[in-house]
Scaffold this motif. Structure first.
Motif, PDB file in Angstrom:
ATOM      1  N   SER A  83       0.800  -1.221   0.000  1.00  0.00           N
ATOM      2  CA  SER A  83       0.000   0.000   0.000  1.00  0.00           C
ATOM      3  C   SER A  83       0.835   1.274   0.000  1.00  0.00           C
ATOM      4  CB  SER A  83      -0.918   0.021   1.227  1.00  0.00           C
ATOM      5  OG  SER A  83      -0.154   0.009   2.423  1.00  0.00           O
ATOM      6  N   THR A  84       2.085   1.177   0.427  1.00  0.00           N
ATOM      7  CA  THR A  84       2.988   2.331   0.450  1.00  0.00           C
ATOM      8  C   THR A  84       4.352   1.869  -0.035  1.00  0.00           C
ATOM      9  OG1 THR A  84       1.831   3.219   2.379  1.00  0.00           O
ATOM     10  CG2 THR A  84       3.989   4.165   1.864  1.00  0.00           C
ATOM     11  N   PRO A  85       4.902   2.495  -1.085  1.00  0.00           N
ATOM     12  CA  PRO A  85       6.185   2.025  -1.623  1.00  0.00           C
ATOM     13  C   PRO A  85       7.328   2.259  -0.644  1.00  0.00           C
ATOM     14  CG  PRO A  85       5.560   4.107  -2.638  1.00  0.00           C
ATOM     15  CD  PRO A  85       4.396   3.678  -1.807  1.00  0.00           C
ATOM     16  N   SER A  86       8.360   1.445  -0.788  1.00  0.00           N
ATOM     17  CA  SER A  86       9.526   1.549   0.079  1.00  0.00           C
ATOM     18  C   SER A  86      10.779   1.291  -0.731  1.00  0.00           C
ATOM     19  CB  SER A  86       9.432   0.544   1.231  1.00  0.00           C
ATOM     20  OG  SER A  86      10.628   0.470   1.950  1.00  0.00           O
ATOM     21  N   TYR A  94       8.120  -4.486   4.437  1.00  0.00           N
ATOM     22  CA  TYR A  94       7.279  -3.755   3.491  1.00  0.00           C
ATOM     23  C   TYR A  94       5.855  -3.573   4.026  1.00  0.00           C
ATOM     24  CZ  TYR A  94      10.981  -4.407  -0.013  1.00  0.00           C
ATOM     25  OH  TYR A  94      12.165  -4.387  -0.699  1.00  0.00           O
ATOM     26  N   HIS A  95       5.153  -2.598   3.433  1.00  0.00           N
ATOM     27  CA  HIS A  95       3.801  -2.238   3.891  1.00  0.00           C
ATOM     28  C   HIS A  95       2.748  -3.086   3.167  1.00  0.00           C
ATOM     29  CE1 HIS A  95       5.353   1.251   6.083  1.00  0.00           C
ATOM     30  NE2 HIS A  95       6.130   1.465   5.038  1.00  0.00           N
ATOM     31  N   TYR A  96       2.702  -4.368   3.500  1.00  0.00           N
ATOM     32  CA  TYR A  96       1.742  -5.267   2.878  1.00  0.00           C
ATOM     33  C   TYR A  96       0.325  -4.983   3.389  1.00  0.00           C
ATOM     34  CZ  TYR A  96       5.994  -7.935   1.877  1.00  0.00           C
ATOM     35  OH  TYR A  96       7.239  -8.328   1.456  1.00  0.00           O
ATOM     36  N   ILE A  97      -0.654  -5.246   2.535  1.00  0.00           N
ATOM     37  CA  ILE A  97      -2.051  -5.078   2.944  1.00  0.00           C
ATOM     38  C   ILE A  97      -2.366  -5.932   4.163  1.00  0.00           C
ATOM     39  CG2 ILE A  97      -4.448  -5.511   2.282  1.00  0.00           C
ATOM     40  CD1 ILE A  97      -3.883  -4.645  -0.471  1.00  0.00           C
ATOM     41  N   VAL A  98      -1.773  -7.126   4.231  1.00  0.00           N
ATOM     42  CA  VAL A  98      -2.085  -8.029   5.337  1.00  0.00           C
ATOM     43  C   VAL A  98      -1.681  -7.427   6.688  1.00  0.00           C
ATOM     44  CG1 VAL A  98       0.106  -9.306   5.345  1.00  0.00           C
ATOM     45  CG2 VAL A  98      -2.018 -10.448   6.049  1.00  0.00           C
ATOM     46  N   LYS A  99      -0.770  -6.465   6.689  1.00  0.00           N
ATOM     47  CA  LYS A  99      -0.386  -5.803   7.932  1.00  0.00           C
ATOM     48  C   LYS A  99      -1.431  -4.783   8.369  1.00  0.00           C
ATOM     49  CE  LYS A  99       4.653  -6.191   7.517  1.00  0.00           C
ATOM     50  NZ  LYS A  99       5.934  -5.457   7.484  1.00  0.00           N
ATOM     51  N   GLU A 100      -2.319  -4.414   7.437  1.00  0.00           N
ATOM     52  CA  GLU A 100      -3.305  -3.373   7.713  1.00  0.00           C
ATOM     53  C   GLU A 100      -4.734  -3.900   7.805  1.00  0.00           C
ATOM     54  OE1 GLU A 100      -2.863  -0.806   4.387  1.00  0.00           O
ATOM     55  OE2 GLU A 100      -0.772  -0.286   4.832  1.00  0.00           O
ATOM     56  N   LYS A 101      -5.020  -4.967   7.045  1.00  0.00           N
ATOM     57  CA  LYS A 101      -6.410  -5.414   6.939  1.00  0.00           C
ATOM     58  C   LYS A 101      -6.498  -6.932   6.996  1.00  0.00           C
ATOM     59  CE  LYS A 101      -7.414  -1.439   3.958  1.00  0.00           C
ATOM     60  NZ  LYS A 101      -7.818  -0.585   5.057  1.00  0.00           N
TER      61      LYS A 101
END
Length: 288
Positions: A83-86, A94-101
């Motif tokens: 969801s957010t580049p790094s 990394y900012h994977y979707i699974v970390k947020e939802k």
């Protein structure tokens, strides 16, 4: 694409590059070392597909998503989108979707609605782990499958390891089981199949079964992949078990690593959570 906000539906037109973006992303799942060898390129491809799917328009406050995919979108592991580049080179950060939802999947609105009305968590557990340690039927040994299944604390008579893991035994035990865990090999193609020590269980046979399981785990390579039918969707092992009566199904969209899978499912069953989506999400976050 459709996003449901409260009582309204917002629709987005599919971007013209979507199929190319999917192909570029899925290339990283053809080889288990591809992501670690080219993390920056993977980060860029995962973020590009996230944007092409227009997931950035979903509210940051939304904690869970229900995804009903169609066509090539069925092959996307949404958990791995970024969801957010790094610019970092450590994939675990990394900012994977699974970390947020928390992610849920369905085959259609109608079947999902029927599934949500069920609340069955009864019935005994059965485990099938052929292992193929002697390379039976010329299949590669799965030396960590026993370790994987030992994390499920059940009576030994319901654990079918090695030579006990026959197709006949599975067909006899599965209809009355509440939780079914199969750690084996699987194959896609025109007719997907999952392997037992003596024979193969094909998709058309699964459709004909009558199950009452609240959870089926097919811990095998590409068990969630199959031929895409324009009228029916993806004809995968997951779909077969769902239509046979399983309430929840856990499968894989790529070639699963034997050792990593064993570690993941040990944590999954140790959690003891019957909210399977929440449990699996938590395990993935810890694994990362």
């Amino acid at each position: 694409f459709q996003f449901l906000y409260g009582n309204s539906i917002t629709m987005f037109k599919q971007v013209s590059t979507i199929e190319n973006d999917i192909d570029s992303f899925l290339l990283f799942f053809k080889n288990k070392n591809a992501i670690t060898e080219s993390p920056v390129a993977f980060n860029a491809a995962a973020y590009k597909l996230y944007q092409s799917l227009q997931l950035q328009f979903i509210s940051k406050e939304t904690s869970s998503l229900i995804i009903i995919p169609d066509g090539p979108i069925s092959f996307i592991p949404f958990d791995a989108l970024i969801s957010t580049p790094s610019a970092g080179i450590e994939p675990g950060t990394y900012h994977y979707i699974v970390k947020e939802k928390e992610l849920h999947y369905g085959f259609s609105v109608a079947t999902l609605a029927a599934q949500l009305t069920q609340n069955n968590t009864t019935g005994h557990t059965i485990i099938f782990a052929p292992g193929f340690l002697n390379k039976e039927r010329d299949l590669a040994p799965l030396k960590y499958s026993q370790e994987e299944t030992e994390s499920i604390k059940i009576n030994s008579e319901n654990t079918f390891n090695g030579n006990r893991a026959t197709l006949h035994a599975f067909k006899a035990a599965a209809p009355s089981a509440g939780l079914i865990h199969v750690a084996s090999h699987a194959a896609t193609g025109s007719l997907p199949k999952v392997e037992f020590i003596d024979s193969s269980l094909y998709l058309n046979e699964i459709y004909a079964m009558q199950l009452k399981a609240h959870l089926v785990v097919i811990s095998a390579c590409e068990s969630g992949i199959g031929k895409v039918d324009k009228s029916e969707g993806t004809l995968s092992l997951a779909r077969g078990f769902y239509y046979a009566g399983a309430q929840n199904i856990i499968t894989s969209l790529w070639n699963a690593d034997d050792k990593s899978t064993a570690e993941l499912f040990k944590k999954f069953y140790d959690a003891g959570n019957t909210d399977y989506a929440a449990a699996l999400t938590g395990v993935k976050r810890k694994y990362l």
